[in-house]
Design a protein around this motif. Structure first.
Motif: not given
Length: 187
Positions: A20-28, A143-154, A179-187
């Motif tokens: 499914r192309s609309e699914l997003e993967m995240s690695f943090g 917060t979600r920050i846009m890095l590219g057209e379909s890539t984000f930083l959460d 508490l858990k603090i994460l920085a994740s790349i979402v694509f």
């Protein structure tokens, strides 16, 4: 065994995402701070590695299935620390999302999640280690920050409640809420 479970979860997420192309993967990566609310704990913050599959039912929200590896060190003699593998399911919303607003630069996010965690301690001496499980209930703000057209930083901060059924690493009658603090790349 624990590593095999993590690899299996990752493979299942990748197979589902490819179908499914609309699914997003995240690695943090980030920091796990267990027993943060106990004044006499001797557990120190440690690294957190997470992978998630985000399933958007609409453009302004998504369901999240997340797993990973958490670790914390201990100052107690004869204990190296505590480690765990969580598996949670949650719901995340982007409250200021507008479908036709153009490029999404920075937007806040809110979420809730629940599930379980397998925990074990790591002895430094000849004593036996313990294994246990616990429920996990948490909230997300970030917060979600846009890095590219379909890539984000959460960037996400997650207070969580983790009651533990047995003492781990000499921490008698304590839970691992913190508490858990994460920085994740979402694509």
């Amino acid at each position: 065994m624990k590593a095999a479970i993590l690899i299996l979860a990752l493979l299942c997420a990748l197979v589902a995402a490819s179908e499914r192309s609309e699914l997003e993967m995240s690695f943090g990566v980030g920091v796990w701070m267990p027993s943060l609310f106990d004044s006499d704990t001797q557990l120190n913050p440690g690294p957190a590695f997470m992978v998630s599959l985000q399933i958007p039912p609409s453009l302004g929200s998504c369901f999240i299935i997340e797993t990973g590896y958490l670790s914390a060190t201990s100052d107690r003699d004869s204990w190296k620390g505590v480690a765990g593998i969580p598996l949670t399911v949650g719901y995340r919303t982007y409250p200021f999302y507008k479908q036709y607003a153009g490029p999404r630069g920075i937007e806040p996010l809110l979420g809730i999640y629940g599930g379980g965690i397998l925990l074990w301690d790591r002895p430094d001496g000849n004593q036996d280690g313990r294994n246990t499980g616990a429920a996990v209930i948490g909230a997300e703000i970030g917060t979600r920050i846009m890095l590219g057209e379909s890539t984000f930083l959460d960037l996400v901060v997650s207070p969580e409640w983790v009651p533990v059924g047995s003492a781990l690493a000499g921490e008698s009658e304590k839970d691992l809420s913190g508490l858990k603090i994460l920085a994740s790349i979402v694509f």
